[in-house]
Enzyme design. Structure first.
Site, mmCIF file in Angstrom:
data_model
loop_
_atom_site.group_PDB
_atom_site.id
_atom_site.type_symbol
_atom_site.label_atom_id
_atom_site.label_comp_id
_atom_site.label_asym_id
_atom_site.label_seq_id
_atom_site.Cartn_x
_atom_site.Cartn_y
_atom_site.Cartn_z
ATOM 1 C CE LYS A 282 -2.192 -3.104 13.622
ATOM 2 N NZ LYS A 282 -1.219 -2.970 12.513
ATOM 3 C CG ASP A 287 0.113 2.940 13.258
ATOM 4 O OD1 ASP A 287 0.728 3.519 14.178
ATOM 5 O OD2 ASP A 287 0.630 2.090 12.525
ATOM 6 C CE LYS A 294 1.661 3.830 10.180
ATOM 7 N NZ LYS A 294 2.521 2.751 9.682
ATOM 8 C CG ASP A 306 -2.989 -0.306 11.677
ATOM 9 O OD1 ASP A 306 -2.838 -1.257 10.897
ATOM 10 O OD2 ASP A 306 -2.142 0.016 12.517
ATOM 11 C CG ASP A 365 4.952 2.536 12.103
ATOM 12 O OD1 ASP A 365 3.738 2.548 12.405
ATOM 13 O OD2 ASP A 365 5.365 2.593 10.934
ATOM 14 C CD GLU A 367 0.826 -0.098 15.360
ATOM 15 O OE1 GLU A 367 -0.051 -0.639 14.666
ATOM 16 O OE2 GLU A 367 1.884 0.362 14.885
ATOM 17 N NE ARG A 369 5.461 -6.505 14.956
ATOM 18 C CZ ARG A 369 6.284 -6.611 13.928
ATOM 19 N NH1 ARG A 369 7.470 -7.185 14.090
ATOM 20 N NH2 ARG A 369 5.947 -6.154 12.738
#
Length: 516
Positions: A282, A287, A294, A306, A365, A367, A369
């Site tokens: 990933k 993010d 967030k 991230d 949020d 994202e 996956r």
């Protein structure tokens, strides 16, 4: 005035978004020798229950002085113990450091690396420039090589610094380490393997540490290309238009609100024939959470990390290429930036993934996956991977379940689970299995084939990803909470620790051996 302000704003943005290039990570040097060299510090590796240090060429006065110091300090060579003797009698060094290794036959690689990190921290607290590490009390040649090289590896891992954005960075460690060993040739060969691994860890740390405006998708991919291609790795970078043309709407959609659009990095080290194993990481380079924003300042400031999963798979392929490993492995890094704009993806939207299935956006949020889905599909469909392991900082639920001592592994393949656990134990990047079965319907959508949310969270993420692997042997490693150290500890400095590189590097070789 308005024009001047606009110019300043553009200039500032251009500066913050400037692409970054690889830099040397270490200023220390390591060499191996069978003889004593001139040094400022002499380090002795001392097995447990040693009561008399009979070191070659020591005078009786020196021996008496050091043995007396051991006796008074009750130093026995227990693993991890340390004793420093300043201005030792009869020696042309300022300090002698006794470092306990316990029973050498029982000292694991990870423990030896921790000792190296401890030694590096101690040496850095002095003004020493030349360090001699004497291992002659470890009489078994194989153990002598194993412990000495792991020690050097641990020292190097701890000495990494992320200082590229400091105008006046603190001085980096610059010592010359000479390890006095029984078998120089074997030690050099083993050290080179570990040094290649360290370089992969450093690359992962560097990529993860990069701020969002510096490590955006295209910059991340270009940085990786500069590191990997000189090692013989074939690098392919797909831009946003190519991603759209391939139908990877799940990956494309996460970045559609940003001017830094999604990319897909493919890095292939073909050190063996046959189908590759695929490492999918990933790479959400920043993010914000998107419209499911967030709201914690302490959380969002670290959201450049991230991309740690993508950094890990890049670092692992770099390590394997640097080791000239006889494996066929490909890293796939779906790269995105998740921010808010008038064009950004909305909660409730439906996107179409590369395999043609549809996904309801239950949360912008969730994202990770979404981008992994197309990365896994690409590895299966276009690279014909014989096994896929994806790795990601995916869910807070994983941290709630396991904390940060273990990563979670989800798989229905016994060989993948067993080899990942074995690799994790060896390098102390440990994984623990969590179940996939019994959660039917947790990602069911009213309007699409599936939704990107569900509870329990860690299982929902894993079950979502499992679909895109189809019949290919697959495992998902949720490393949430494991990729960042708020303070220096052991082999890791403060900041990104490169988690996953050592695990995946070891796993690829182990899986190759078991599947031959």
């Amino acid at each position: 005035m308005k024009k001047s302000l606009l110019y300043c704003a553009v200039a500032l943005f251009s500066f913050s978004a400037a692409a970054v290039t690889p830099q040397p990570f270490l200023n220390t040097q390591v060499q191996f020798s069978q003889s004593q060299q001139q040094a400022d510090i002499l380090v002795l590796l001392v097995p447990e229950n040693t009561t008399d240090l009979a070191i070659t060429k020591w005078s009786s006065a020196t021996r008496a002085h050091i043995n007396r110091a051991m006796q008074v300090a009750e130093f026995t060579g227990k693993s991890g113990s340390k004793l420093e003797v300043v201005a030792p009698v009869g020696l042309d060094v300022g300090r002698v450091v006794l470092l306990g290794v316990g029973n050498p036959a029982e000292l694991s690689r990870a423990k030896a690396e921790e000792l190296g990190a401890t030694l590096g921290v101690h040496v850095n607290s002095t003004s020493a420039k030349r360090v001699q590490v004497n291992s002659q009390l470890i009489s078994d040649t194989a153990l002598n090589t194993h412990i000495s090289t792991a020690l050097a590896h641990g020292m190097e891992l701890r000495n990494y610094r992320f200082d590229r954005f400091k105008s006046k960075p603190d001085a980096r460690p610059v010592q010359q380490y000479t390890l006095q060993v029984t078998d120089v040739k074997a030690s050099q060969a083993q050290y080179q393997q570990l040094h290649a691994l360290a370089q992969g860890v450093f690359t992962a740390r560097e990529l993860t540490n990069l701020p969002g405006s510096s490590g955006y998708p295209e910059a991340f991919a270009n940085y990786a290309k500069q590191v990997l291609e000189p090692l013989g790795v074939k690098v392919t970078i797909l831009g946003p238009e190519q991603i759209k043309a391939l139908g990877m709407g799940s990956l494309y959609g996460v970045s559609q609100g940003s001017d830094k659009k999604s990319h897909l990095l493919i890095a292939h080290w073909q050190g063996a024939d046959g189908q590759p194993v695929a490492l999918v990481g990933k790479g959400n380079t920043f993010d914000s959470g998107g419209y499911n924003l967030k709201t914690s300042s302490s959380s969002i400031i670290r959201m450049h990390t991230d991309k740690a999963g993508a950094a890990a798979v890049v670092g692992a392929v770099q390590a394997l290429a640097g080791q000239k490993a006889a494996v066929n492995v490909v890293a796939v890094a779906p790269l995105s930036t998740n921010i808010i704009s008038r064009d950004a993806q909305l909660p409730g939207d439906v996107v179409t993934a590369g395999d043609g299935s549809t996904i309801e956006i239950g949360s912008t949020d969730a994202e990770g996956r979404l981008i992994l889905a197309d990365g896994i599909w690409y590895a299966r469909e276009h690279l014909k991977a014989r096994a896929i392991v994806d790795v990601a900082t995916l869910t807070g639920a994983k941290v709630g379940a396991l904390g940060t001592v273990y990563s979670a592994v989800f798989t229905e393949n016994a060989t993948l689970e067993q080899t990942l656990r074995e690799a994790g134990e060896k390098v102390q990047e440990r994984v623990w299995p969590l179940p996939l079965d019994g959660y039917d319907g947790i990602i069911k959508s009213r309007i699409a084939d599936r939704i990107n949310t569900g509870s329990p969270g860690a299982q929902a993420g894993a079950i979502f990803l499992q679909h895109f692997a189809a019949d290919t042997p697959w495992a998902h490693v949720d490393m949430a909470g494991d990729a960042f150290n708020s303070s220096a500890k052991g082999i890791h400095p403060e900041g990104s620790n490169g988690y996953g590189v050592r695990l995946l590097t070891e796993w690829v070789k182990l899986y190759q051996q078991q599947s031959n």
